[in-house]
Write an enzyme that holds these catalytic residues in place. Structure first.
Site, PDB file in Angstrom:
ATOM      1  N   GLY A  40      -3.836  -5.528  -0.492  1.00  0.00           N
ATOM      2  CA  GLY A  40      -4.069  -4.177  -0.987  1.00  0.00           C
ATOM      3  C   GLY A  40      -3.620  -3.103  -0.011  1.00  0.00           C
ATOM      4  CB  ALA A  83      -9.152  -6.205  -1.656  1.00  0.00           C
ATOM      5  CD  GLU A 112      -1.372  -5.083  -3.994  1.00  0.00           C
ATOM      6  OE1 GLU A 112      -2.534  -5.168  -3.551  1.00  0.00           O
ATOM      7  OE2 GLU A 112      -1.011  -5.648  -5.044  1.00  0.00           O
ATOM      8  CD  GLU A 138      -2.168 -10.055  -2.355  1.00  0.00           C
ATOM      9  OE1 GLU A 138      -1.132 -10.559  -1.854  1.00  0.00           O
ATOM     10  OE2 GLU A 138      -2.355  -8.825  -2.395  1.00  0.00           O
TER      11      GLU A 138
HETATM   12  N1  DAK Z   1     -11.663  -8.324   4.127  1.00  0.00           N
HETATM   13  C1  DAK Z   1     -12.796  -8.349   4.844  1.00  0.00           C
HETATM   14  N2  DAK Z   1     -12.838  -8.481   6.174  1.00  0.00           N
HETATM   15  C2  DAK Z   1     -11.676  -8.601   6.815  1.00  0.00           C
HETATM   16  C3  DAK Z   1     -10.437  -8.589   6.129  1.00  0.00           C
HETATM   17  C4  DAK Z   1     -10.462  -8.437   4.718  1.00  0.00           C
HETATM   18  N3  DAK Z   1      -9.345  -8.370   4.004  1.00  0.00           N
HETATM   19  N4  DAK Z   1      -9.451  -8.744   7.053  1.00  0.00           N
HETATM   20  C5  DAK Z   1     -10.051  -8.840   8.251  1.00  0.00           C
HETATM   21  N5  DAK Z   1     -11.378  -8.752   8.102  1.00  0.00           N
HETATM   22  C6  DAK Z   1     -12.389  -8.808   9.159  1.00  0.00           C
HETATM   23  C7  DAK Z   1     -12.545 -10.221   9.685  1.00  0.00           C
HETATM   24  O1  DAK Z   1     -13.400 -10.970   8.862  1.00  0.00           O
HETATM   25  C8  DAK Z   1     -13.137  -9.953  11.059  1.00  0.00           C
HETATM   26  O2  DAK Z   1     -14.495  -9.642  10.903  1.00  0.00           O
HETATM   27  P1  DAK Z   1     -15.610 -10.236  11.950  1.00  0.00           P
HETATM   28  O3  DAK Z   1     -15.450 -11.699  11.891  1.00  0.00           O
HETATM   29  O4  DAK Z   1     -15.223  -9.627  13.263  1.00  0.00           O
HETATM   30  O5  DAK Z   1     -16.922  -9.715  11.398  1.00  0.00           O
HETATM   31  C9  DAK Z   1     -12.439  -8.677  11.492  1.00  0.00           C
HETATM   32  O6  DAK Z   1     -11.961  -8.064  10.291  1.00  0.00           O
HETATM   33  C10 DAK Z   1     -11.230  -8.932  12.375  1.00  0.00           C
HETATM   34  O7  DAK Z   1     -10.400  -9.861  11.720  1.00  0.00           O
HETATM   35  P2  DAK Z   1      -9.858 -11.206  12.414  1.00  0.00           P
HETATM   36  O8  DAK Z   1     -10.832 -11.710  13.408  1.00  0.00           O
HETATM   37  O9  DAK Z   1      -9.445 -12.119  11.328  1.00  0.00           O
HETATM   38  O10 DAK Z   1      -8.597 -10.622  13.197  1.00  0.00           O
HETATM   39  P3  DAK Z   1      -7.276 -11.392  13.601  1.00  0.00           P
HETATM   40  O11 DAK Z   1      -6.531 -10.440  14.473  1.00  0.00           O
HETATM   41  O12 DAK Z   1      -7.555 -12.755  14.121  1.00  0.00           O
HETATM   42  O13 DAK Z   1      -6.469 -11.601  12.230  1.00  0.00           O
HETATM   43  C11 DAK Z   1      -5.529 -10.869  10.088  1.00  0.00           C
HETATM   44  C12 DAK Z   1      -5.954 -10.478  11.554  1.00  0.00           C
HETATM   45  C13 DAK Z   1      -5.145  -9.581   9.386  1.00  0.00           C
HETATM   46  C14 DAK Z   1      -4.313 -11.795  10.167  1.00  0.00           C
HETATM   47  C15 DAK Z   1      -6.705 -11.597   9.394  1.00  0.00           C
HETATM   48  O14 DAK Z   1      -7.881 -10.808   9.563  1.00  0.00           O
HETATM   49  C16 DAK Z   1      -6.458 -11.810   7.934  1.00  0.00           C
HETATM   50  O15 DAK Z   1      -5.745 -12.728   7.545  1.00  0.00           O
HETATM   51  N6  DAK Z   1      -7.129 -10.990   7.084  1.00  0.00           N
HETATM   52  C17 DAK Z   1      -7.120 -11.173   5.644  1.00  0.00           C
HETATM   53  C18 DAK Z   1      -5.796 -10.794   5.005  1.00  0.00           C
HETATM   54  C19 DAK Z   1      -5.913 -10.937   3.498  1.00  0.00           C
HETATM   55  O16 DAK Z   1      -5.893 -12.073   2.973  1.00  0.00           O
HETATM   56  N7  DAK Z   1      -6.166  -9.819   2.793  1.00  0.00           N
HETATM   57  C20 DAK Z   1      -6.636  -9.807   1.439  1.00  0.00           C
HETATM   58  C21 DAK Z   1      -5.523 -10.021   0.410  1.00  0.00           C
HETATM   59  S1  DAK Z   1      -6.152  -9.885  -1.258  1.00  0.00           S
HETATM   60  C22 DAK Z   1      -7.568  -4.821  -6.846  1.00  0.00           C
HETATM   61  C23 DAK Z   1      -7.688  -4.092  -5.700  1.00  0.00           C
HETATM   62  C24 DAK Z   1      -7.215  -4.629  -4.516  1.00  0.00           C
HETATM   63  C25 DAK Z   1      -6.660  -5.897  -4.477  1.00  0.00           C
HETATM   64  C26 DAK Z   1      -6.544  -6.598  -5.660  1.00  0.00           C
HETATM   65  C27 DAK Z   1      -6.998  -6.066  -6.853  1.00  0.00           C
HETATM   66  N8  DAK Z   1      -8.026  -4.297  -8.115  1.00  0.00           N
HETATM   67  C28 DAK Z   1      -8.694  -2.993  -8.129  1.00  0.00           C
HETATM   68  C29 DAK Z   1      -7.794  -4.984  -9.318  1.00  0.00           C
HETATM   69  C30 DAK Z   1      -6.228  -6.475  -3.213  1.00  0.00           C
HETATM   70  C31 DAK Z   1      -6.343  -7.790  -2.909  1.00  0.00           C
HETATM   71  C32 DAK Z   1      -6.040  -8.228  -1.552  1.00  0.00           C
HETATM   72  O17 DAK Z   1      -5.728  -7.442  -0.674  1.00  0.00           O
END
Ligand code: DAK
Length: 258
Positions: free
Chosen positions: A109, A65, A112, A132
């Site tokens: 997400g 997300a 998922e 998460e």
């Molecule tokens: N959201 C927003 N931006 C993101 C992002 C994310 N999830 N993942 C990456 N980006 C952005 C980064 O901020 C960066 O942007 P700039 O700084 O260039 O502006 C760009 O994408 C490139 O990312 P990185 O520089 O971080 O790239 P790396 O290769 O160094 O790292 C990475 C890749 C995938 C390991 C890292 O980006 C990362 O850890 N990303 C976050 C992973 C994460 O924690 N995902 C979220 C989990 S929570 C629901 C619906 C959905 C959900 C829940 C409820 N309901 C409807 C109830 C879902 C929840 C989740 O997914």
């Protein structure tokens, strides 16, 4: 049909949906969910389209997300259904088969969403995870439930509690994905599988999809009874006659989807 966060393409009877926010690793924002729901509604209503393939790009299927959009949300806001909590399960309710073609990150997400599809074909650089816990929350659209069903409790606990990623090889070994293919060809493989499915009788495909899904939710005995009934029901279809007659006549069947 034109969208801001996804691309939509017809490849014969296959609908190819590409998540398209590359600068944010295809992070799933509310608009993306809205557009995805809209396009799935349209595909489902279109008799010319039989199968959906959802993909991202070489670096990311989707990195979860959109954290920027999510970070200032409040519990009250979530409860009042203001975007993020809108229906994110549309894919899992689609009557037509949906294949996820996953390269790169499929996290939170993103993982998922892939698991809501009927099966996942992964590129060899795919990485799956439910991180998460690392940002102070828990999976919200099926991660703790579907992942456990697919890979078992030990792996699911390991992934969810540590937030670690699983590579494509481990994902195939544990049953999360059905096939792993080279990055250069995984999408073509997924599209070929979709074309193959699209060549079968659509009512039979729909019955089969329902049967396999129901095996996850019913006892073996009830599932077997349901399967036997559905097997008999296919004999009411023209396509069953055509399929079996074509086999006897050593020719390809011409299904009419009736
Ligand atoms: N959201 C927003 N931006 C993101 C992002 C994310 N999830 N993942 C990456 N980006 C952005 C980064 O901020 C960066 O942007 P700039 O700084 O260039 O502006 C760009 O994408 C490139 O990312 P990185 O520089 O971080 O790239 P790396 O290769 O160094 O790292 C990475 C890749 C995938 C390991 C890292 O980006 C990362 O850890 N990303 C976050 C992973 C994460 O924690 N995902 C979220 C989990 S929570 C629901 C619906 C959905 C959900 C829940 C409820 N309901 C409807 C109830 C879902 C929840 C989740 O997914």
């Amino acid at each position: 049909m034109s969208y801001e966060t996804i691309l939509f393409e017809r490849r014969g009877a296959v609908a190819l949906i590409t998540l398209n926010r590359p600068k944010a690793l295809n992070a799933l924002c509310a608009l993306l969910f809205d557009e995805l729901n809209e396009v799935v509604d349209e595909v489902e209503a279109d008799d010319e389209l039989a199968v959906i393939v959802i993909t991202g790009n070489d670096k990311a299927f989707a990195a979860g997300a959109d954290i920027q959009e999510m970070k200032d949300q409040t519990y009250q806001g979530m409860l009042s259904d203001n975007g993020l909590t809108k229906n994110c399960d549309r894919i899992s309710l689609c009557r037509k088969p949906v294949i996820a073609a996953v390269a790169g990150y499929a996290l939170g997400g993103g993982c998922e969403l892939a698991m809501m599809c009927d099966f996942i074909i992964a590129a060899d650089n795919a990485r799956f995870g439910q991180p998460e816990i690392t940002i102070g929350t828990v999976p919200g659209i099926g991660g703790s439930q579907r992942l456990t069903g697919l890979v078992g409790k030990a792996k699911a606990m390991d992934m969810c509690l540590t937030g670690r990623m699983m590579d494509a090889e481990e994902a195939e070994r544990t049953g999360l994905v059905s096939r792993v293919e080279p990055l250069a060809s995984y999408l073509e493989v997924a599209l070929d599988a979709a074309q193959q499915i699209a060549g079968y009788s659509m009512p039979v495909v729909a019955i089969l999809k329902q049967l396999v899904n129901s095996s996850l939710e019913s006892s073996l005995q009830l599932g077997l009874i349901n399967e036997r009934q559905q097997f008999k029901a296919t004999f009411a279809l023209d396509d069953q006659k055509e399929g079996m007659v074509a086999f006897s006549e050593k020719r390809k069947p011409m299904f009419t989807h009736r």
